[in-house]
Design a protein around this motif. Structure first.
Motif, PDB file in Angstrom:
ATOM      1  N   UNK A  92       6.746   9.896   4.152  1.00 24.12           N
ATOM      2  CA  UNK A  92       6.417  10.624   2.921  1.00 24.12           C
ATOM      3  C   UNK A  92       7.296  10.118   1.768  1.00 24.12           C
ATOM      4  N   UNK A  93       8.587   9.933   2.014  1.00 21.69           N
ATOM      5  CA  UNK A  93       9.476   9.415   0.971  1.00 21.69           C
ATOM      6  C   UNK A  93       9.048   8.036   0.498  1.00 21.69           C
ATOM      7  N   UNK A  94       8.670   7.164   1.417  1.00 28.27           N
ATOM      8  CA  UNK A  94       8.235   5.821   1.042  1.00 28.27           C
ATOM      9  C   UNK A  94       6.982   5.877   0.176  1.00 28.27           C
ATOM     10  N   UNK A  95       6.030   6.702   0.559  1.00 32.89           N
ATOM     11  CA  UNK A  95       4.813   6.840  -0.235  1.00 32.89           C
ATOM     12  C   UNK A  95       5.086   7.417  -1.615  1.00 32.89           C
TER      13      UNK A  95
ATOM     14  N   UNK B 118      19.867  13.092   7.999  1.00 32.48           N
ATOM     15  CA  UNK B 118      18.984  12.509   9.000  1.00 32.48           C
ATOM     16  C   UNK B 118      17.589  13.108   8.828  1.00 32.48           C
ATOM     17  N   UNK B 119      16.598  12.257   8.689  1.00 34.87           N
ATOM     18  CA  UNK B 119      15.232  12.696   8.470  1.00 34.87           C
ATOM     19  C   UNK B 119      14.358  12.302   9.654  1.00 34.87           C
ATOM     20  N   UNK B 120      13.206  12.948   9.760  1.00 36.59           N
ATOM     21  CA  UNK B 120      12.250  12.581  10.800  1.00 36.59           C
ATOM     22  C   UNK B 120      11.455  11.361  10.345  1.00 36.59           C
ATOM     23  N   UNK B 121      10.747  10.750  11.264  1.00 40.33           N
ATOM     24  CA  UNK B 121       9.909   9.596  10.931  1.00 40.33           C
ATOM     25  C   UNK B 121       8.878   9.965   9.871  1.00 40.33           C
ATOM     26  N   UNK B 122       8.271  11.136   9.997  1.00 35.40           N
ATOM     27  CA  UNK B 122       7.270  11.567   9.020  1.00 35.40           C
ATOM     28  C   UNK B 122       7.876  11.758   7.638  1.00 35.40           C
TER      29      UNK B 122
ATOM     30  N   UNK C 155       0.811  -1.217   0.000  1.00 32.63           N
ATOM     31  CA  UNK C 155       0.000   0.000   0.000  1.00 32.63           C
ATOM     32  C   UNK C 155       0.847   1.271   0.000  1.00 32.63           C
ATOM     33  N   UNK C 156       2.166   1.121   0.061  1.00 33.64           N
ATOM     34  CA  UNK C 156       3.055   2.275   0.042  1.00 33.64           C
ATOM     35  C   UNK C 156       3.478   2.751   1.420  1.00 33.64           C
ATOM     36  N   UNK C 157       3.161   1.989   2.452  1.00 32.69           N
ATOM     37  CA  UNK C 157       3.553   2.362   3.810  1.00 32.69           C
ATOM     38  C   UNK C 157       4.926   1.824   4.171  1.00 32.69           C
ATOM     39  N   UNK C 158       5.682   2.618   4.868  1.00 29.54           N
ATOM     40  CA  UNK C 158       7.021   2.210   5.302  1.00 29.54           C
ATOM     41  C   UNK C 158       6.879   1.307   6.524  1.00 29.54           C
ATOM     42  N   UNK C 159       7.305   0.043   6.395  1.00 29.99           N
ATOM     43  CA  UNK C 159       7.178  -0.903   7.501  1.00 29.99           C
ATOM     44  C   UNK C 159       8.520  -1.199   8.162  1.00 29.99           C
ATOM     45  N   UNK C 160       9.615  -0.766   7.536  1.00 24.41           N
ATOM     46  CA  UNK C 160      10.939  -0.945   8.134  1.00 24.41           C
ATOM     47  C   UNK C 160      11.880   0.078   7.537  1.00 24.41           C
ATOM     48  N   UNK C 161      12.676   0.701   8.392  1.00 26.16           N
ATOM     49  CA  UNK C 161      13.677   1.667   7.933  1.00 26.16           C
ATOM     50  C   UNK C 161      14.857   1.574   8.873  1.00 26.16           C
ATOM     51  N   UNK C 162      16.051   1.472   8.285  1.00 25.59           N
ATOM     52  CA  UNK C 162      17.261   1.430   9.108  1.00 25.59           C
ATOM     53  C   UNK C 162      18.394   2.094   8.345  1.00 25.59           C
ATOM     54  N   UNK C 163      19.143   2.941   9.042  1.00 22.29           N
ATOM     55  CA  UNK C 163      20.324   3.583   8.470  1.00 22.29           C
ATOM     56  C   UNK C 163      21.566   2.813   8.897  1.00 22.29           C
TER      57      UNK C 163
END
Length: 138
Positions: free
Chosen positions: A35-38, A27-31, A12-20
């Motif tokens: 937005x980038x994932x969508x 460095x970006x915020x969670x929001x 559906x375009x939702x970010x379910x995992x993110x790791x640097x």
């Protein structure tokens, strides 16, 4: 050569995992990550329709900037695995396949995981750490 980050985006375009991993990306915020994932999900859907041969494209597989590269693996279920690397990283495709294998084993075989929801699996985290480490490759 470096691996900067890993994203897993549901169908559906939702970010379910993110790791640097390695330093180098802002460095970006969670929001902002959401937005980038969508946005990437939408771009991927549009690029799958741009092929001159109808029905033959699964969408963008690599998006390259001046200082980094995004390699995208689309699974049969619509989940996208995105690896952010340096331009010269030669092993992105192989690494993404190994990440997908770890996801299939540690996340999808977990009876307590709900598909399409954020990934909270110590087993997956450990396998990603073993596979990518601190993101530095040679």
């Amino acid at each position: 050569m470096a691996i900067f980050g890993l994203w897993v985006i549901n169908k559906a375009g939702g970010l379910v995992y993110q790791r640097n991993f390695a330093d180098g990306l802002a460095q970006l915020t969670s929001n902002e990550y959401l937005v980038l994932a969508g946005t990437l999900h939408g771009i991927h859907a549009i690029t799958s329709r741009l092929s001159p041969i109808p029905g033959s494209s699964s969408g963008a597989q690599v998006i390259e900037g001046e200082t980094f590269k995004m390699t995208i693996l689309l699974t049969a279920t619509g989940t996208k695995f995105v690896l952010l690397t340096s331009i010269a990283e030669p092993s992105a495709d192989g690494t993404l396949q190994k990440v997908y294998d770890a996801y299939a084993d540690a996340v999808m075989k977990n009876p307590f995981h709900t598909p399409e929801m954020p990934i909270r699996s110590d087993g997956f985290e450990q396998r990603i750490t073993a596979l990518i480490g601190d993101g530095r490759t040679s």
